[in-house]
Design a protein around this motif. Structure first.
Motif, PDB file in Angstrom:
ATOM      1  N   GLY A  80       0.778  -1.229   0.000  1.00  0.00           N
ATOM      2  CA  GLY A  80       0.000   0.000   0.000  1.00  0.00           C
ATOM      3  C   GLY A  80       0.812   1.283   0.000  1.00  0.00           C
ATOM      4  O   GLY A  80       0.253   2.366  -0.085  1.00  0.00           O
TER       5      GLY A  80
ATOM      6  N   LEU B 228      -0.866  -4.562  -2.035  1.00  0.00           N
ATOM      7  CA  LEU B 228      -2.021  -3.967  -1.355  1.00  0.00           C
ATOM      8  C   LEU B 228      -1.733  -3.738   0.131  1.00  0.00           C
ATOM      9  O   LEU B 228      -0.816  -4.342   0.679  1.00  0.00           O
ATOM     10  N   PRO B 229      -2.513  -2.896   0.789  1.00  0.00           N
ATOM     11  CA  PRO B 229      -2.283  -2.647   2.216  1.00  0.00           C
ATOM     12  C   PRO B 229      -2.330  -3.949   3.032  1.00  0.00           C
ATOM     13  O   PRO B 229      -3.097  -4.853   2.720  1.00  0.00           O
TER      14      PRO B 229
ATOM     15  N   LEU C 294     -10.027  -1.803  -4.202  1.00  0.00           N
ATOM     16  CA  LEU C 294      -8.736  -1.293  -4.659  1.00  0.00           C
ATOM     17  C   LEU C 294      -8.462  -1.702  -6.097  1.00  0.00           C
ATOM     18  O   LEU C 294      -8.743  -2.827  -6.486  1.00  0.00           O
TER      19      LEU C 294
END
Ligand SMILES: [Zn+2]
Length: 231
Positions: free
Chosen positions: A79, A177-178, A223
């Motif tokens: 992220g 991604l986070p 996302l």
């Protein structure tokens, strides 16, 4: 009876039927070599409600972002942006320092940068994903489960899966991604050690292990996925 949607059938030495929705919304059914088409269509019919839900979810997804494979491009890592610092170098090397990813390449080009980035994402993902599995695993070990072996894959339509042969498959994209998204997918797949389906028992265990899993799942589906601009 409603007409069935069109699908591509792929037969192989597998034992079960699987329905996949591809990113272009096309349908793929994977089937054992000898399953009659009639049985495949009964299966497809039983999955129509799931199909409608999945297609609605995919339609809401933002379009993938495409980034250039060049010096100065910013690629996500858990992220956070990481800037590519590319320079010619005799020995090939990729090293993360702070928020910069230094790449020394004998012949820098979009192709060699893309290959180096993919290799680096994979090796970094191996470390991060295994650490996350190890962090969550003691609960499942205490219930008598063996730790599944990590396999990292590029998957088009799923974030992870757990095989009955002892593998946990995670999508390489999760490294971009986070972290809450990775934690959610790992919890989901490990909960399949106890419950192979998505029934009430599975959801009770998810609630217990990760009470805010629904918010994390929603984030994951919101996302955009990052593609690189391979020539
Ligand atoms: Zn599942």
């Amino acid at each position: 009876m409603n007409e069935l949607p069109e699908y591509t059938l792929i037969r192989s030495d597998r034992r079960s039927l699987e329905l996949r929705v591809l990113p272009d919304q096309g349908l793929e059914i994977r089937a054992p070599r000898r399953t009659p088409v009639r049985d495949i269509e009964v299966f497809l019919r039983s999955r129509l409600p799931w199909l409608a839900r999945t297609r609605a979810r995919l339609a809401e997804r933002p379009a993938p972002l495409t980034l250039p494979l060049a010096h100065g491009a910013r690629y996500p890592l858990l992220g956070q942006p990481v800037e590519l610092k590319v320079q010619p170098g005799k020995r090939q090397m990729t090293l993360l320092q702070g928020d910069q990813l230094h790449m020394h390449l004998p012949t820098p080009s979009a192709t060699t940068i893309g290959a180096a980035l993919e290799r680096w994402y994979r090796s970094h993902a191996r470390t991060v994903f295994n650490a996350e599995i190890d962090r969550q695993f003691p609960f499942f070990a205490a219930r008598g489960h063996a730790r599944p072996t990590l396999r990292i894959k590029r998957m088009k339509s799923r974030w992870g899966s757990l095989s009955t042969r002892g593998y946990i498959n995670l999508n390489l994209t999760l490294i971009q991604l986070p972290r809450p998204c990775l934690e959610y997918v790992v919890t989901h797949e490990l909960c399949h050690l106890e419950h192979m389906d998505h029934g009430p028992g599975f959801h009770r265990l998810m609630d217990q292990q990760l009470p805010d899993w629904r918010a994390r799942k929603a984030l994951l589906n919101r996302l955009p996925v990052i593609h690189h601009d391979l020539p």
